[in-house]
Design a protein around this motif. Sequence first.
Motif, short mmCIF file in Angstrom:
data_model
loop_
_atom_site.label_atom_id
_atom_site.label_comp_id
_atom_site.label_asym_id
_atom_site.label_seq_id
_atom_site.Cartn_x
_atom_site.Cartn_y
_atom_site.Cartn_z
N SER A 52 0.85 -1.19 0.00
CA SER A 52 0.00 0.00 0.00
C SER A 52 0.88 1.24 0.00
O SER A 52 2.05 1.19 -0.29
CB SER A 52 -0.93 -0.02 1.21
N GLY A 53 0.31 2.34 0.34
CA GLY A 53 1.05 3.58 0.42
C GLY A 53 0.25 4.55 1.27
O GLY A 53 -0.69 4.16 1.95
N VAL A 54 0.58 5.80 1.19
CA VAL A 54 -0.11 6.83 1.95
C VAL A 54 -0.77 7.77 0.96
O VAL A 54 -0.11 8.30 0.07
CB VAL A 54 0.87 7.62 2.85
N MET A 55 -2.07 7.96 1.11
CA MET A 55 -2.79 8.86 0.22
C MET A 55 -3.37 10.00 1.04
O MET A 55 -4.11 9.78 1.98
CB MET A 55 -3.91 8.12 -0.51
N LEU A 56 -2.99 11.20 0.68
CA LEU A 56 -3.51 12.39 1.35
C LEU A 56 -4.40 13.12 0.35
O LEU A 56 -3.93 13.55 -0.70
CB LEU A 56 -2.38 13.31 1.79
N SER A 57 -5.66 13.23 0.68
CA SER A 57 -6.58 13.90 -0.24
C SER A 57 -6.33 15.39 -0.25
O SER A 57 -5.81 15.96 0.71
CB SER A 57 -8.02 13.61 0.15
N SER A 58 -6.70 16.03 -1.34
CA SER A 58 -6.43 17.45 -1.50
C SER A 58 -7.23 18.30 -0.53
O SER A 58 -6.88 19.44 -0.26
CB SER A 58 -6.71 17.88 -2.93
N HIS A 59 -8.31 17.77 0.03
CA HIS A 59 -9.12 18.55 0.98
C HIS A 59 -8.84 18.17 2.44
O HIS A 59 -9.53 18.62 3.33
CB HIS A 59 -10.61 18.38 0.67
N GLN A 60 -7.83 17.37 2.67
CA GLN A 60 -7.49 16.95 4.02
C GLN A 60 -6.80 18.10 4.75
O GLN A 60 -5.80 18.63 4.29
CB GLN A 60 -6.56 15.74 3.95
N ASP A 61 -7.35 18.50 5.89
CA ASP A 61 -6.81 19.64 6.63
C ASP A 61 -5.73 19.25 7.62
O ASP A 61 -4.72 19.90 7.74
CB ASP A 61 -7.93 20.36 7.39
N VAL A 62 -5.95 18.18 8.36
CA VAL A 62 -5.02 17.79 9.40
C VAL A 62 -4.09 16.71 8.88
O VAL A 62 -4.54 15.66 8.43
CB VAL A 62 -5.77 17.27 10.65
N ILE A 63 -2.82 17.01 8.88
CA ILE A 63 -1.83 16.03 8.44
C ILE A 63 -0.89 15.80 9.61
O ILE A 63 -0.21 16.72 10.07
CB ILE A 63 -1.07 16.53 7.20
#
Length: 124
Positions: A52-63
């Motif tokens: 797998s991997g890590v997917m950060l959506s473009s609307h994700q606020d908290v990283i």
Amino acid sequence: MLISGGDLLNLFHCCVQKTASQWIRKILSEPEIKDFTGLDLYVEDDSKRKDSGVMLSSHQDVIEPFPKNVIVSPLYTNFENFRKIPKVDDYRAFFVMRDPRDLVVSWYFSVRYSHPLINRIDEI
């Protein structure tokens, strides 16, 4: 050598889908890479598949910050979100892109033959 003077760092393999991301992840997970860099491959959750991997959506606020001394591969995100990620002082990142025409062809064959139909893919 990535690590100089024993400092901790992170290595980010950033990309979009269909850019050999799983192949690069496999290379970065080889024991020789760990021996050379001292970095472990980041696995988000033990219950998830190793490929797998890590997917950060473009609307994700908290990283949330990633653990120190890891290779994050692949990291599917845009540049804006990548900039938001809290990072250790010393990190390296590289971005893999592919000709958009190749992406479309690869996506088509991947959906058609390799992956199950999910969401509205079968309609498309």
